[in-house]
Design a protein around this motif. Sequence first.
Motif, PDB file in Angstrom:
ATOM      1  N   PHE A 123     -36.517  33.296   7.754  1.00  0.00           N
ATOM      2  CA  PHE A 123     -37.859  33.188   8.380  1.00  0.00           C
ATOM      3  C   PHE A 123     -37.527  32.172   9.568  1.00  0.00           C
ATOM      4  N   GLU A 124     -36.982  31.312   9.467  1.00  0.00           N
ATOM      5  CA  GLU A 124     -36.748  30.468  10.671  1.00  0.00           C
ATOM      6  C   GLU A 124     -36.110  31.113  11.877  1.00  0.00           C
ATOM      7  N   ILE A 125     -34.986  31.853  11.639  1.00  0.00           N
ATOM      8  CA  ILE A 125     -34.603  32.720  12.745  1.00  0.00           C
ATOM      9  C   ILE A 125     -35.619  33.793  13.186  1.00  0.00           C
ATOM     10  N   VAL A 126     -36.238  34.355  12.500  1.00  0.00           N
ATOM     11  CA  VAL A 126     -37.325  35.410  12.875  1.00  0.00           C
ATOM     12  C   VAL A 126     -38.489  34.501  13.950  1.00  0.00           C
ATOM     13  N   GLU A 127     -38.811  33.174  13.396  1.00  0.00           N
ATOM     14  CA  GLU A 127     -39.652  32.400  14.080  1.00  0.00           C
ATOM     15  C   GLU A 127     -39.109  32.163  15.602  1.00  0.00           C
ATOM     16  N   VAL A 128     -37.847  31.694  15.650  1.00  0.00           N
ATOM     17  CA  VAL A 128     -37.459  31.499  16.847  1.00  0.00           C
ATOM     18  C   VAL A 128     -37.197  32.972  17.810  1.00  0.00           C
ATOM     19  N   LEU A 129     -36.957  33.849  17.250  1.00  0.00           N
ATOM     20  CA  LEU A 129     -36.820  35.182  17.966  1.00  0.00           C
ATOM     21  C   LEU A 129     -38.438  35.380  18.434  1.00  0.00           C
ATOM     22  N   ASN A 130     -39.213  35.326  17.610  1.00  0.00           N
ATOM     23  CA  ASN A 130     -40.490  35.597  17.982  1.00  0.00           C
ATOM     24  C   ASN A 130     -41.172  34.646  19.072  1.00  0.00           C
ATOM     25  N   GLU A 131     -40.452  33.516  19.036  1.00  0.00           N
ATOM     26  CA  GLU A 131     -41.041  32.627  20.186  1.00  0.00           C
ATOM     27  C   GLU A 131     -40.120  33.227  21.543  1.00  0.00           C
ATOM     28  N   LEU A 132     -38.955  33.443  21.495  1.00  0.00           N
ATOM     29  CA  LEU A 132     -38.315  34.143  22.451  1.00  0.00           C
ATOM     30  C   LEU A 132     -39.143  35.463  22.885  1.00  0.00           C
ATOM     31  N   ALA A 133     -39.467  36.035  22.139  1.00  0.00           N
ATOM     32  CA  ALA A 133     -40.345  37.233  22.641  1.00  0.00           C
ATOM     33  C   ALA A 133     -41.535  36.945  23.311  1.00  0.00           C
ATOM     34  N   ARG A 134     -42.054  36.072  22.667  1.00  0.00           N
ATOM     35  CA  ARG A 134     -43.440  35.610  23.360  1.00  0.00           C
ATOM     36  C   ARG A 134     -43.244  35.146  24.862  1.00  0.00           C
ATOM     37  N   ILE A 184     -37.164  44.183  15.427  1.00  0.00           N
ATOM     38  CA  ILE A 184     -36.315  43.332  14.481  1.00  0.00           C
ATOM     39  C   ILE A 184     -36.320  43.837  13.198  1.00  0.00           C
ATOM     40  N   ASN A 185     -35.377  44.108  12.586  1.00  0.00           N
ATOM     41  CA  ASN A 185     -35.119  44.740  11.201  1.00  0.00           C
ATOM     42  C   ASN A 185     -34.334  43.715  10.501  1.00  0.00           C
ATOM     43  N   LEU A 186     -35.028  43.335   9.346  1.00  0.00           N
ATOM     44  CA  LEU A 186     -34.425  42.321   8.435  1.00  0.00           C
ATOM     45  C   LEU A 186     -33.451  43.125   7.360  1.00  0.00           C
ATOM     46  N   LYS A 187     -32.597  42.499   7.322  1.00  0.00           N
ATOM     47  CA  LYS A 187     -31.547  43.146   6.141  1.00  0.00           C
ATOM     48  C   LYS A 187     -31.402  41.862   5.196  1.00  0.00           C
ATOM     49  N   GLU A 188     -30.498  42.115   4.269  1.00  0.00           N
ATOM     50  CA  GLU A 188     -30.462  41.143   3.227  1.00  0.00           C
ATOM     51  C   GLU A 188     -29.337  39.923   3.567  1.00  0.00           C
ATOM     52  N   ASP A 189     -28.310  40.214   4.464  1.00  0.00           N
ATOM     53  CA  ASP A 189     -27.550  39.216   5.164  1.00  0.00           C
ATOM     54  C   ASP A 189     -27.429  39.156   6.583  1.00  0.00           C
ATOM     55  N   ASN A 190     -28.201  39.902   7.071  1.00  0.00           N
ATOM     56  CA  ASN A 190     -28.509  39.817   8.594  1.00  0.00           C
ATOM     57  C   ASN A 190     -29.697  40.132   9.257  1.00  0.00           C
ATOM     58  N   ILE A 191     -30.038  39.906  10.550  1.00  0.00           N
ATOM     59  CA  ILE A 191     -31.073  40.359  11.213  1.00  0.00           C
ATOM     60  C   ILE A 191     -30.393  41.284  12.268  1.00  0.00           C
ATOM     61  N   GLU A 192     -31.146  42.402  12.332  1.00  0.00           N
ATOM     62  CA  GLU A 192     -30.684  43.455  13.353  1.00  0.00           C
ATOM     63  C   GLU A 192     -31.708  43.488  14.488  1.00  0.00           C
ATOM     64  N   LEU A 195     -29.507  30.316  18.240  1.00  0.00           N
ATOM     65  CA  LEU A 195     -30.560  30.650  18.748  1.00  0.00           C
ATOM     66  C   LEU A 195     -31.715  29.466  19.235  1.00  0.00           C
ATOM     67  N   GLU A 196     -31.610  28.215  18.548  1.00  0.00           N
ATOM     68  CA  GLU A 196     -32.414  27.252  18.917  1.00  0.00           C
ATOM     69  C   GLU A 196     -31.894  26.558  20.374  1.00  0.00           C
ATOM     70  N   GLU A 197     -30.622  26.760  20.689  1.00  0.00           N
ATOM     71  CA  GLU A 197     -30.121  26.120  21.812  1.00  0.00           C
ATOM     72  C   GLU A 197     -30.333  27.194  23.185  1.00  0.00           C
ATOM     73  N   ILE A 198     -30.607  28.455  23.027  1.00  0.00           N
ATOM     74  CA  ILE A 198     -30.602  29.056  24.132  1.00  0.00           C
ATOM     75  C   ILE A 198     -32.002  29.505  24.687  1.00  0.00           C
ATOM     76  N   ASP A 199     -31.995  29.932  25.810  1.00  0.00           N
ATOM     77  CA  ASP A 199     -33.186  30.133  26.562  1.00  0.00           C
ATOM     78  C   ASP A 199     -33.792  31.680  26.789  1.00  0.00           C
ATOM     79  N   PHE A 200     -32.487  32.451  26.371  1.00  0.00           N
ATOM     80  CA  PHE A 200     -33.050  34.066  26.636  1.00  0.00           C
ATOM     81  C   PHE A 200     -31.721  34.681  25.932  1.00  0.00           C
ATOM     82  N   PHE A 201     -32.094  35.852  25.480  1.00  0.00           N
ATOM     83  CA  PHE A 201     -30.972  36.649  24.636  1.00  0.00           C
ATOM     84  C   PHE A 201     -30.865  38.152  24.991  1.00  0.00           C
TER      85      PHE A 201
END
Length: 86
Positions: free
Chosen positions: A21-32, A47-55, A77-83
Amino acid sequence: KVIKMKYDIANEEFEKFDIIFEIVEVLNELAREDAINCSCGSNKICINLKEDNIELLCQECGIHSKLPANVDTLDMLEEIDFFTLK
């Protein structure tokens, strides 16, 4: 003991869900901030959520990147500005 074991498993699954959930939150913030794109130039990323990874999957060219669902990924992810998917 069986009940405690089930509780421990539930706690472990909850912690994993919390990290995802926290990873998805950071990814959503980057996307915004329009800070996630593909090396093909597209910003249409799924973004596809898997059991052990996020694709992350580019909907234009199909390039994908798998991020492990763990604290190290969250910290990175929390330390980067761009992915960029490559």
